[in-house]
Design a protein around this motif. Structure first.
Motif, mmCIF file in Angstrom:
data_model
loop_
_atom_site.group_PDB
_atom_site.id
_atom_site.type_symbol
_atom_site.label_atom_id
_atom_site.label_comp_id
_atom_site.label_asym_id
_atom_site.label_seq_id
_atom_site.Cartn_x
_atom_site.Cartn_y
_atom_site.Cartn_z
ATOM 1 N N SER A 19 -2.883 -8.387 -5.143
ATOM 2 C CA SER A 19 -4.040 -8.030 -4.335
ATOM 3 C C SER A 19 -4.575 -6.554 -4.807
ATOM 4 C CB SER A 19 -3.963 -8.205 -2.899
ATOM 5 O OG SER A 19 -4.951 -7.644 -2.229
ATOM 6 N N ASP A 20 -5.851 -6.586 -4.861
ATOM 7 C CA ASP A 20 -6.236 -5.055 -5.188
ATOM 8 C C ASP A 20 -7.009 -4.509 -3.753
ATOM 9 O OD1 ASP A 20 -8.492 -6.566 -5.524
ATOM 10 O OD2 ASP A 20 -9.116 -5.857 -7.327
ATOM 11 N N LYS A 21 -6.506 -4.903 -2.538
ATOM 12 C CA LYS A 21 -7.107 -4.848 -1.449
ATOM 13 C C LYS A 21 -7.183 -3.250 -1.066
ATOM 14 C CE LYS A 21 -6.623 -5.442 3.674
ATOM 15 N NZ LYS A 21 -5.898 -6.245 4.665
ATOM 16 N N VAL A 22 -8.330 -2.532 -0.590
ATOM 17 C CA VAL A 22 -8.066 -1.208 -0.531
ATOM 18 C C VAL A 22 -7.178 -0.972 0.618
ATOM 19 C CG1 VAL A 22 -9.398 0.659 0.389
ATOM 20 C CG2 VAL A 22 -10.626 -0.803 -1.276
ATOM 21 N N THR A 23 -6.545 0.160 0.464
ATOM 22 C CA THR A 23 -5.548 0.765 1.790
ATOM 23 C C THR A 23 -6.046 2.141 2.299
ATOM 24 O OG1 THR A 23 -3.433 0.937 2.519
ATOM 25 C CG2 THR A 23 -3.809 1.708 0.388
ATOM 26 N N HIS A 24 -5.408 2.479 3.300
ATOM 27 C CA HIS A 24 -5.937 3.876 3.916
ATOM 28 C C HIS A 24 -4.684 4.835 3.821
ATOM 29 C CE1 HIS A 24 -8.998 0.957 4.863
ATOM 30 N NE2 HIS A 24 -9.776 1.984 4.999
ATOM 31 N N TYR A 25 -4.892 6.223 3.676
ATOM 32 C CA TYR A 25 -4.193 7.156 4.069
ATOM 33 C C TYR A 25 -3.942 7.030 5.757
ATOM 34 C CZ TYR A 25 -4.291 9.176 -0.493
ATOM 35 O OH TYR A 25 -4.342 9.263 -1.796
ATOM 36 N N ALA A 26 -2.913 7.573 6.196
ATOM 37 C CA ALA A 26 -2.739 7.375 7.632
ATOM 38 C C ALA A 26 -3.445 8.356 8.450
ATOM 39 C CB ALA A 26 -1.418 7.812 8.062
ATOM 40 N N TYR A 27 -4.023 9.532 7.582
ATOM 41 C CA TYR A 27 -4.682 10.398 8.300
ATOM 42 C C TYR A 27 -6.187 10.538 7.702
ATOM 43 C CZ TYR A 27 -0.202 11.615 10.060
ATOM 44 O OH TYR A 27 0.952 11.583 10.531
ATOM 45 N N PRO A 28 -7.183 10.946 8.432
ATOM 46 C CA PRO A 28 -8.362 11.153 7.733
ATOM 47 C C PRO A 28 -8.261 12.404 6.662
ATOM 48 C CG PRO A 28 -8.620 11.219 10.083
ATOM 49 C CD PRO A 28 -7.133 11.203 9.665
ATOM 50 N N ARG A 29 -9.048 12.171 5.750
ATOM 51 C CA ARG A 29 -9.156 13.348 4.602
ATOM 52 C C ARG A 29 -9.357 14.726 4.928
ATOM 53 N NH1 ARG A 29 -12.494 15.755 0.880
ATOM 54 N NH2 ARG A 29 -11.852 16.044 -1.364
ATOM 55 N N GLU A 30 -10.300 14.805 6.060
ATOM 56 C CA GLU A 30 -10.289 16.367 6.617
ATOM 57 C C GLU A 30 -9.024 16.970 7.189
ATOM 58 O OE1 GLU A 30 -12.238 13.380 7.430
ATOM 59 O OE2 GLU A 30 -13.974 14.006 6.027
ATOM 60 N N GLU A 31 -8.398 16.140 7.796
ATOM 61 C CA GLU A 31 -7.142 16.528 8.075
ATOM 62 C C GLU A 31 -5.761 16.876 7.063
ATOM 63 O OE1 GLU A 31 -5.953 17.368 11.463
ATOM 64 O OE2 GLU A 31 -8.245 16.946 11.825
ATOM 65 N N LEU A 32 -6.025 16.037 6.072
ATOM 66 C CA LEU A 32 -5.326 16.225 4.942
ATOM 67 C C LEU A 32 -5.547 17.470 4.021
ATOM 68 C CD1 LEU A 32 -4.884 12.380 3.394
ATOM 69 C CD2 LEU A 32 -3.267 13.881 4.704
ATOM 70 N N ILE A 33 -6.692 17.865 4.223
ATOM 71 C CA ILE A 33 -6.875 19.048 3.297
ATOM 72 C C ILE A 33 -6.958 20.299 4.011
ATOM 73 C CG2 ILE A 33 -8.052 17.727 1.309
ATOM 74 C CD1 ILE A 33 -10.580 18.438 2.515
#
Length: 83
Positions: A19-33
């Motif tokens: 499956s090439d289902k999209v997954t998600h990082y656990a934290y929003p991008r804004e928090e990661l950067i």
């Protein structure tokens, strides 16, 4: 259910998982950067003991510094060869 975090395509997901289902990082991008990630780096018991014994630290920033300087790999080197 609302999905939080930043979506990304998993590398080789279709080949490995069918499956090439999209997954998600656990934290929003804004928090990661907006924050340094290494202070949040969690070691399980074995990794904590290994890092403390062999690297002299369990602090994520120290691990980052050791990685970037190349000194982290000294632990895995024997007779001048990485193993």
């Amino acid at each position: 259910m609302k999905q939080t975090g930043t979506d990304f395509n998993r590398p080789y997901a279709k080949e490995l998982l069918g499956s090439d289902k999209v997954t998600h990082y656990a934290y929003p991008r804004e928090e990661l950067i907006s924050h340094k990630m290494f202070p949040y780096f969690v070691f399980d018991g074995g990794a904590f003991n290994f890092a403390n014994d062999r690297l002299g630290t369990t602090d994520g920033d120290d691990i980052l510094d050791l990685t970037m300087s190349g000194k982290l790999f000294d632990v895995f080197t024997l007779d001048g060869r990485f193993n």
